[in-house]
Design an enzyme around this catalytic site. Structure first.
Site, PDB file in Angstrom:
ATOM      1  N   GLN A   1      33.572  55.051  35.439  1.00 13.42           N
ATOM      2  CA  GLN A   1      33.761  54.850  34.007  1.00 13.42           C
ATOM      3  C   GLN A   1      32.568  55.374  33.215  1.00 13.42           C
ATOM      4  O   GLN A   1      32.720  55.952  32.137  1.00 13.42           O
ATOM      5  CB  GLN A   1      33.941  53.360  33.717  1.00 13.42           C
ATOM      6  CG  GLN A   1      35.224  52.777  34.295  1.00 13.42           C
ATOM      7  CD  GLN A   1      35.246  51.269  34.143  1.00 13.42           C
ATOM      8  OE1 GLN A   1      35.531  50.753  33.085  1.00 13.42           O
ATOM      9  NE2 GLN A   1      34.929  50.565  35.210  1.00 13.42           N
TER      10      GLN A   1
ATOM     11  N   GLU B   1      22.311  41.735  48.283  1.00 15.16           N
ATOM     12  CA  GLU B   1      23.537  42.359  48.782  1.00 15.16           C
ATOM     13  C   GLU B   1      24.545  41.299  49.206  1.00 15.16           C
ATOM     14  O   GLU B   1      24.173  40.156  49.491  1.00 15.16           O
ATOM     15  CB  GLU B   1      23.238  43.192  50.031  1.00 15.16           C
ATOM     16  CG  GLU B   1      22.320  44.356  49.831  1.00 15.16           C
ATOM     17  CD  GLU B   1      22.071  45.078  51.146  1.00 15.16           C
ATOM     18  OE1 GLU B   1      22.422  46.262  51.226  1.00 15.16           O
ATOM     19  OE2 GLU B   1      21.525  44.464  52.083  1.00 15.16           O
TER      20      GLU B   1
ATOM     21  N   ASP C   1      23.427  46.598  54.700  1.00 16.79           N
ATOM     22  CA  ASP C   1      22.758  47.814  55.172  1.00 16.79           C
ATOM     23  C   ASP C   1      21.371  47.960  54.563  1.00 16.79           C
ATOM     24  O   ASP C   1      20.432  48.422  55.224  1.00 16.79           O
ATOM     25  CB  ASP C   1      23.603  49.043  54.850  1.00 16.79           C
ATOM     26  CG  ASP C   1      23.829  49.219  53.357  1.00 16.79           C
ATOM     27  OD1 ASP C   1      23.266  50.152  52.768  1.00 16.79           O
ATOM     28  OD2 ASP C   1      24.556  48.395  52.775  1.00 16.79           O
TER      29      ASP C   1
ATOM     30  N   SER D   1      33.468  53.643  43.085  1.00 23.08           N
ATOM     31  CA  SER D   1      34.488  52.599  43.187  1.00 23.08           C
ATOM     32  C   SER D   1      34.918  52.094  41.825  1.00 23.08           C
ATOM     33  O   SER D   1      35.878  51.352  41.706  1.00 23.08           O
ATOM     34  CB  SER D   1      33.968  51.419  44.021  1.00 23.08           C
ATOM     35  OG  SER D   1      32.865  50.809  43.364  1.00 23.08           O
TER      36      SER D   1
ATOM     37  N   LEU E   1      20.142  50.906  40.829  1.00 20.97           N
ATOM     38  CA  LEU E   1      19.656  49.867  39.917  1.00 20.97           C
ATOM     39  C   LEU E   1      18.369  49.234  40.437  1.00 20.97           C
ATOM     40  O   LEU E   1      17.420  49.029  39.679  1.00 20.97           O
ATOM     41  CB  LEU E   1      20.725  48.797  39.717  1.00 20.97           C
ATOM     42  CG  LEU E   1      20.358  47.648  38.777  1.00 20.97           C
ATOM     43  CD1 LEU E   1      20.083  48.159  37.364  1.00 20.97           C
ATOM     44  CD2 LEU E   1      21.473  46.594  38.745  1.00 20.97           C
TER      45      LEU E   1
ATOM     46  N   SER F   1      20.224  29.594  29.848  1.00 18.62           N
ATOM     47  CA  SER F   1      21.103  28.443  29.994  1.00 18.62           C
ATOM     48  C   SER F   1      20.273  27.218  30.345  1.00 18.62           C
ATOM     49  O   SER F   1      19.561  27.209  31.352  1.00 18.62           O
ATOM     50  CB  SER F   1      22.134  28.708  31.105  1.00 18.62           C
ATOM     51  OG  SER F   1      22.742  27.505  31.534  1.00 18.62           O
TER      52      SER F   1
ATOM     53  N   SER G   1      24.738  42.720  36.582  1.00 13.01           N
ATOM     54  CA  SER G   1      24.940  44.168  36.589  1.00 13.01           C
ATOM     55  C   SER G   1      26.233  44.637  35.935  1.00 13.01           C
ATOM     56  O   SER G   1      26.304  45.771  35.451  1.00 13.01           O
ATOM     57  CB  SER G   1      24.867  44.706  38.016  1.00 13.01           C
ATOM     58  OG  SER G   1      25.840  44.077  38.839  1.00 13.01           O
TER      59      SER G   1
ATOM     60  N   ASN H   1      33.200  44.219  34.954  1.00 14.72           N
ATOM     61  CA  ASN H   1      34.498  44.885  35.058  1.00 14.72           C
ATOM     62  C   ASN H   1      35.297  44.339  36.236  1.00 14.72           C
ATOM     63  O   ASN H   1      35.039  44.682  37.393  1.00 14.72           O
ATOM     64  CB  ASN H   1      34.311  46.400  35.208  1.00 14.72           C
ATOM     65  CG  ASN H   1      33.739  47.018  33.949  1.00 14.72           C
ATOM     66  OD1 ASN H   1      34.111  46.623  32.845  1.00 14.72           O
ATOM     67  ND2 ASN H   1      32.839  47.964  34.087  1.00 14.72           N
TER      68      ASN H   1
ATOM     69  N   GLY I   1      21.419  51.316  45.635  1.00 11.63           N
ATOM     70  CA  GLY I   1      20.004  51.207  45.317  1.00 11.63           C
ATOM     71  C   GLY I   1      19.550  51.847  44.025  1.00 11.63           C
ATOM     72  O   GLY I   1      18.357  51.815  43.710  1.00 11.63           O
TER      73      GLY I   1
ATOM     74  N   THR J   1      31.931  63.275  40.286  1.00  9.29           N
ATOM     75  CA  THR J   1      31.252  62.176  40.958  1.00  9.29           C
ATOM     76  C   THR J   1      32.239  61.420  41.813  1.00  9.29           C
ATOM     77  O   THR J   1      33.444  61.677  41.787  1.00  9.29           O
ATOM     78  CB  THR J   1      30.579  61.224  39.955  1.00  9.29           C
ATOM     79  OG1 THR J   1      29.679  60.361  40.665  1.00  9.29           O
ATOM     80  CG2 THR J   1      31.605  60.368  39.207  1.00  9.29           C
TER      81      THR J   1
ATOM     82  N   GLY K   1      27.785  43.267  53.821  1.00  7.71           N
ATOM     83  CA  GLY K   1      27.321  44.650  53.675  1.00  7.71           C
ATOM     84  C   GLY K   1      25.823  44.723  53.515  1.00  7.71           C
ATOM     85  O   GLY K   1      25.329  45.167  52.477  1.00  7.71           O
TER      86      GLY K   1
ATOM     87  N   LYS L   1      25.734  50.967  34.633  1.00  3.62           N
ATOM     88  CA  LYS L   1      25.904  52.344  35.088  1.00  3.62           C
ATOM     89  C   LYS L   1      25.890  53.357  33.951  1.00  3.62           C
ATOM     90  O   LYS L   1      25.573  54.535  34.166  1.00  3.62           O
ATOM     91  CB  LYS L   1      27.218  52.472  35.864  1.00  3.62           C
ATOM     92  CG  LYS L   1      27.234  51.757  37.208  1.00  3.62           C
ATOM     93  CD  LYS L   1      26.516  52.551  38.264  1.00  3.62           C
ATOM     94  CE  LYS L   1      26.775  51.992  39.657  1.00  3.62           C
ATOM     95  NZ  LYS L   1      26.118  52.801  40.705  1.00  3.62           N
TER      96      LYS L   1
END
Length: 320
Positions: free
Chosen positions: A84, A205, A211, A79, A184, A29, A305, A308, A182, A76, A209, A54
């Site tokens: 999918q 992140e 962590d 979320s 990816l 861009s 990433s 959806n 982690g 599995t 969250g 994924k």
């Protein structure tokens, strides 16, 4: 001692998924380049099959099942995007799939998972232990458990996106990758260190969250409560036993961004680049924007990433 995956595993995964996974486009861009005073390359995994990176790890993992495992099927917990990915991969490979999904997962992700043939089991992410539910189902029905991120074959598959990016655009000075559990980021780290060893690699992140950031800074895996963030793909509570050591060894830093910054990036992608990107998919771009001064004159990679997101949710976030 865990047998961690390496770049040879990423290369092998790339061969397995060839002809099944899309080789997603790399977009640029002029507006972004001007804003950051840099050359920015977006690896668009929102345009991958089932709408996220994924698929790469899921298909790589399932394609390695033996005949007995294929007959019994896979289980599995996810979320949405890994759900999918497993459901679609299982369908393509002719095996049954059971997916443990949270009660508040985006309706579009649940519908898509069922549409791909997955048997969905619902749980409460704020009360129940999804990993235990998955283990119990695997033991009871003889299923093979493929977790969303903490598995060598999943990590290797996810690394193929970064491998493609470097093969297409060459060396980069900085690379920003979304971080949940982690998979990816660790897979991207394997590809980055092999193909662009001097590139600065950042995991990103949601601020609520962090962590991974806490784990990275402390040197051991930190567990947190399920974070409240619009980045549902990064609502993980901890890094994995496979992902953490790779991240600790190969990643330069873990950064955080706010939900408000994610919405700003969603709005930019939709209005200027005509891309539908889910909140989690905006993590890398949001962090790059925050590092504008450091990136001036650099070649920068951003991994989008996934894309959806429920359309009603997408519209409501953009209009806030």
């Amino acid at each position: 001692m865990l047998n961690l995956p390496n770049f040879d595993d990423v290369s092998a995964a790339a061969e397995r998924i060839k002809g099944y996974a899309h080789r997603t486009p790399v977009m640029t861009s002029r507006t972004v380049n001007k804003e950051l005073d840099a050359e920015v390359f977006f690896k668009c995994e929102n345009l991958q099959r089932m709408g996220a990176f994924k698929f790469r790890g899921a298909f790589n993992a399932l394609s390695r099942f033996n005949e007995e495992q294929r007959r019994a099927g896979v289980v599995t917990f996810s979320s949405g995007n890994h759900a999918q990915a497993i459901a679609l991969s299982a369908s393509l490979l002719g095996m049954p799939a059971t997916i443990v999904m949270p009660h508040d997962a985006p309706a579009s992700k649940v519908a898509a998972t069922k549409g791909y043939g997955g048997n969905v089991v619902i749980y409460d992410r704020y009360k129940d232990d999804r990993e235990q539910i998955g283990r119990d189902l695997a033991q009871k029905h003889g299923l093979t458990l493929i977790p969303p991120y903490d598995h060598p074959d999943v990590i290797a598959g996810q690394g193929t996106a970064a491998k493609e990016l470097f093969e297409e655009v060459g060396q980069l000075d900085a690379f920003f990758v979304s971080l949940g559990g982690g998979g990816l980021l660790s897979g991207s780290a394997l590809a980055t260190r092999a193909l662009a060893p001097h590139c600065k690699l950042y995991g990103v992140e949601p601020e609520a969250g962090n962590d991974g950031q806490q784990s990275f800074r402390s040197g051991s895996i930190v567990h947190i409560e399920t974070p409240k963030t619009i980045a549902d793909g990064a609502q993980t509570q901890h890094l994995g036993n496979y992902t953490f050591p790779i991240i600790q060894r190969d990643v330069d830093d873990i950064l955080t961004v706010t939900d408000e910054q994610l919405v700003e990036c969603m709005r930019f992608f939709a209005s200027r680049m005509k891309l539908v990107v889910e909140p989690t998919g905006c993590l890398g771009f949001a962090a790059a924007r925050n590092m504008k001064a450091e990136l001036s004159g650099k070649r920068v990679g951003v991994l989008i990433s996934g894309g959806n997101v429920d359309l009603d949710r997408f519209c409501s976030l953009l209009l806030t």
